[in-house]
Scaffold this motif. Structure first.
Motif, PDB file in Angstrom:
ATOM      1  N   ALA A   1       0.845  -1.203   0.000  1.00 17.15           N
ATOM      2  CA  ALA A   1       0.000   0.000   0.000  1.00 17.15           C
ATOM      3  C   ALA A   1       0.880   1.252   0.000  1.00 17.15           C
ATOM      4  N   PHE A   2       0.283   2.379  -0.362  1.00 16.29           N
ATOM      5  CA  PHE A   2       0.996   3.660  -0.310  1.00 16.29           C
ATOM      6  C   PHE A   2       0.100   4.690   0.361  1.00 16.29           C
ATOM      7  N   TRP A   3       0.752   5.750   0.882  1.00 17.40           N
ATOM      8  CA  TRP A   3       0.041   6.688   1.739  1.00 17.40           C
ATOM      9  C   TRP A   3       0.443   8.135   1.445  1.00 17.40           C
ATOM     10  N   SER A   4      -0.288   9.056   2.025  1.00 17.70           N
ATOM     11  CA  SER A   4       0.085  10.469   1.995  1.00 17.70           C
ATOM     12  C   SER A   4       1.278  10.682   2.918  1.00 17.70           C
ATOM     13  N   ALA A   5       1.918  11.829   2.782  1.00 17.48           N
ATOM     14  CA  ALA A   5       3.081  12.128   3.616  1.00 17.48           C
ATOM     15  C   ALA A   5       2.720  12.139   5.105  1.00 17.48           C
ATOM     16  N   ALA A   6       1.577  12.694   5.440  1.00 18.34           N
ATOM     17  CA  ALA A   6       1.179  12.772   6.849  1.00 18.34           C
ATOM     18  C   ALA A   6       1.071  11.383   7.464  1.00 18.34           C
ATOM     19  N   ARG A   7       0.464  10.444   6.734  1.00 17.63           N
ATOM     20  CA  ARG A   7       0.352   9.084   7.247  1.00 17.63           C
ATOM     21  C   ARG A   7       1.718   8.401   7.275  1.00 17.63           C
ATOM     22  N   ALA A   8       2.571   8.710   6.301  1.00 19.13           N
ATOM     23  CA  ALA A   8       3.922   8.138   6.280  1.00 19.13           C
ATOM     24  C   ALA A   8       4.729   8.597   7.492  1.00 19.13           C
ATOM     25  N   VAL A   9       4.547   9.857   7.902  1.00 21.42           N
ATOM     26  CA  VAL A   9       5.194  10.348   9.121  1.00 21.42           C
ATOM     27  C   VAL A   9       4.657   9.583  10.336  1.00 21.42           C
ATOM     28  N   GLU A  10       3.347   9.408  10.389  1.00 21.48           N
ATOM     29  CA  GLU A  10       2.712   8.684  11.485  1.00 21.48           C
ATOM     30  C   GLU A  10       3.252   7.256  11.590  1.00 21.48           C
ATOM     31  N   PHE A  11       3.493   6.619  10.432  1.00 16.52           N
ATOM     32  CA  PHE A  11       3.990   5.245  10.407  1.00 16.52           C
ATOM     33  C   PHE A  11       5.506   5.157  10.620  1.00 16.52           C
ATOM     34  N   GLY A  12       6.202   6.290  10.567  1.00 17.77           N
ATOM     35  CA  GLY A  12       7.647   6.279  10.736  1.00 17.77           C
ATOM     36  C   GLY A  12       8.427   6.016   9.472  1.00 17.77           C
ATOM     37  N   LEU A  13       7.766   6.080   8.327  1.00 15.51           N
ATOM     38  CA  LEU A  13       8.458   5.869   7.049  1.00 15.51           C
ATOM     39  C   LEU A  13       9.248   7.103   6.640  1.00 15.51           C
ATOM     40  N   VAL A  14       8.824   8.285   7.067  1.00 14.15           N
ATOM     41  CA  VAL A  14       9.582   9.523   6.855  1.00 14.15           C
ATOM     42  C   VAL A  14       9.654  10.267   8.186  1.00 14.15           C
ATOM     43  N   ASP A  15      10.593  11.213   8.257  1.00  7.82           N
ATOM     44  CA  ASP A  15      10.864  11.896   9.520  1.00  7.82           C
ATOM     45  C   ASP A  15      10.103  13.199   9.701  1.00  7.82           C
ATOM     46  N   GLY A  16       9.588  13.754   8.609  1.00 15.44           N
ATOM     47  CA  GLY A  16       8.873  15.008   8.753  1.00 15.44           C
ATOM     48  C   GLY A  16       8.451  15.564   7.415  1.00 15.44           C
ATOM     49  N   ILE A  17       7.763  16.680   7.460  1.00 17.78           N
ATOM     50  CA  ILE A  17       7.253  17.332   6.256  1.00 17.78           C
ATOM     51  C   ILE A  17       7.934  18.695   6.115  1.00 17.78           C
ATOM     52  N   THR A  18       8.728  18.839   5.086  1.00 17.41           N
ATOM     53  CA  THR A  18       9.418  20.094   4.806  1.00 17.41           C
ATOM     54  C   THR A  18       9.983  20.010   3.392  1.00 17.41           C
ATOM     55  N   ASP A  19      10.676  21.065   2.964  1.00 19.55           N
ATOM     56  CA  ASP A  19      11.311  21.056   1.639  1.00 19.55           C
ATOM     57  C   ASP A  19      12.817  21.185   1.815  1.00 19.55           C
ATOM     58  N   ILE A  20      13.549  20.914   0.762  1.00 17.15           N
ATOM     59  CA  ILE A  20      15.000  20.849   0.830  1.00 17.15           C
ATOM     60  C   ILE A  20      15.635  22.173   1.253  1.00 17.15           C
ATOM     61  N   ARG A  21      15.181  23.278   0.692  1.00 17.63           N
ATOM     62  CA  ARG A  21      15.805  24.561   1.018  1.00 17.63           C
ATOM     63  C   ARG A  21      15.568  24.940   2.482  1.00 17.63           C
ATOM     64  N   SER A  22      14.345  24.765   2.936  1.00 19.02           N
ATOM     65  CA  SER A  22      14.039  25.113   4.333  1.00 19.02           C
ATOM     66  C   SER A  22      14.862  24.280   5.302  1.00 19.02           C
ATOM     67  N   LYS A  23      14.974  22.986   5.034  1.00 16.94           N
ATOM     68  CA  LYS A  23      15.712  22.102   5.945  1.00 16.94           C
ATOM     69  C   LYS A  23      17.198  22.418   5.938  1.00 16.94           C
ATOM     70  N   MET A  24      17.764  22.633   4.778  1.00 13.32           N
ATOM     71  CA  MET A  24      19.193  22.934   4.709  1.00 13.32           C
ATOM     72  C   MET A  24      19.500  24.290   5.341  1.00 13.32           C
ATOM     73  N   GLN A  25      18.590  25.258   5.215  1.00  9.77           N
ATOM     74  CA  GLN A  25      18.787  26.553   5.876  1.00  9.77           C
ATOM     75  C   GLN A  25      18.674  26.413   7.389  1.00  9.77           C
ATOM     76  N   ASP A  26      17.778  25.553   7.856  1.00  6.75           N
ATOM     77  CA  ASP A  26      17.659  25.310   9.294  1.00  6.75           C
ATOM     78  C   ASP A  26      18.964  24.761   9.863  1.00  6.75           C
ATOM     79  N   ILE A  27      19.638  23.913   9.084  1.00  6.31           N
ATOM     80  CA  ILE A  27      20.853  23.256   9.570  1.00  6.31           C
ATOM     81  C   ILE A  27      22.091  24.124   9.369  1.00  6.31           C
ATOM     82  N   PHE A  28      22.219  24.727   8.183  1.00  6.66           N
ATOM     83  CA  PHE A  28      23.468  25.402   7.814  1.00  6.66           C
ATOM     84  C   PHE A  28      23.349  26.926   7.710  1.00  6.66           C
TER      85      PHE A  28
END
Length: 277
Positions: A195-222
């Protein structure tokens, strides 16, 4: 202040499209096509990070595994943390690529999952007789002609195929459990059903770590001044792209190359359409 051209940057690898499906005019996602780009991404920046964008409905389990392994080998060797960002789809082989990441993120509208194995075919048992064509096949080996679409389906052939699928599925499941150790929050029967799911459900299941985009995440870190630099795979010249696929002899004509490309386009469209895209 860093000059723009000398500011630190995060290398970005972008995997877009079906995995392993290639024609002379349409290079696919394979280790052969991306090997140089992957290696370069782990060498060109002093920052301890490589970002990976995945937008793929899946494809070849072998090429998925080869790409996954090369990314992980270099991540360990070069002591880099891999951040994966899922776009429209990271499903089946696309999710196989995603678990190469130490952290996985998705867009709110991303489709995630499809952790399973599928084989598709057609049955043309009566077609040749109806159009008046006699088919002749000669083999050495009693199973050489198994799953022939012009022969009635054989239960033993189907059983062999399902056994192979189970083996491949077990490899996929094992890697997901290894890479997402301690994060998975749903029963195996749900996670590994295909089966496949939306991102929100994938976060709930632990398949992904969160909902964000590449630029925002890299700016948060660096920091806000961080640059992103896409590392593109090398594109072969037209002559090289017109050569036949491995195992064939000679050069493919433009007409045959176009025919292969047309078939590939139909197969690609079928893969994407499964996820409503």
């Amino acid at each position: 202040m860093w000059p723009f051209s000398r500011r630190p940057f995060v290398p970005v690898l972008r995997f877009h499209g079906p995995i392993g499906m290639a024609t002379p005019l349409r290079p696919g996602l394979t280790l052969g096509a991306y090997s140089n780009a992957i290696e370069k991404a782990f060498l060109v920046s002093k920052l301890p990070a490589v970002a990976v964008i995945v937008n793929s409905p899946g494809g070849s389990p072998v090429q998925s595994n080869l790409l996954f392994k090369r990314i992980r080998q270099l991540a360990v060797e070069k002591k880099k943390r891999v951040y994966v960002f899922c776009e429209d789809v990271a499903a089946s082989g696309g999710y196989f690529l995603a678990i190469a990441g130490d952290e996985i993120y998705a867009d709110p509208s991303s489709i995630i999952g499809s952790i399973g194995v599928v084989s598709r075919s057609f049955g043309f048992v009566d077609l040749l007789e109806k159009i008046g064509v006699e088919r002749r096949v000669y083999t050495a080996g009693i199973n050489k002609n198994q799953l022939d679409p012009f022969l009635p389906e054989d239960a033993d052939d189907v059983a062999r195929l399902k056994a192979i699928q189970r083996d491949v599925h077990d490899i996929f499941i094992g890697l997901v459990k290894e890479r997402r150790l301690g994060k998975l929050k749903a029963p195996d029967t749900e996670l590994f059903s295909g089966a496949f799911w939306s991102a929100a459900r994938a976060v709930e299941f632990g398949l992904v770590d969160g909902i964000t985009d590449i630029r925002s995440k890299m700016q948060d870190i660096f920091g806000e001044k961080i640059r992103l630099k896409v590392i593109e795979p090398e594109k072969p010249g037209l002559l090289a792209r017109l050569r036949r696929t491995p195992g064939a002899i000679g050069i493919q004509t433009p007409a045959l190359a176009f025919a292969d490309d047309l078939v590939s386009a139909v197969e690609t469209r079928t893969l994407w359409s499964r996820f409503g895209l």
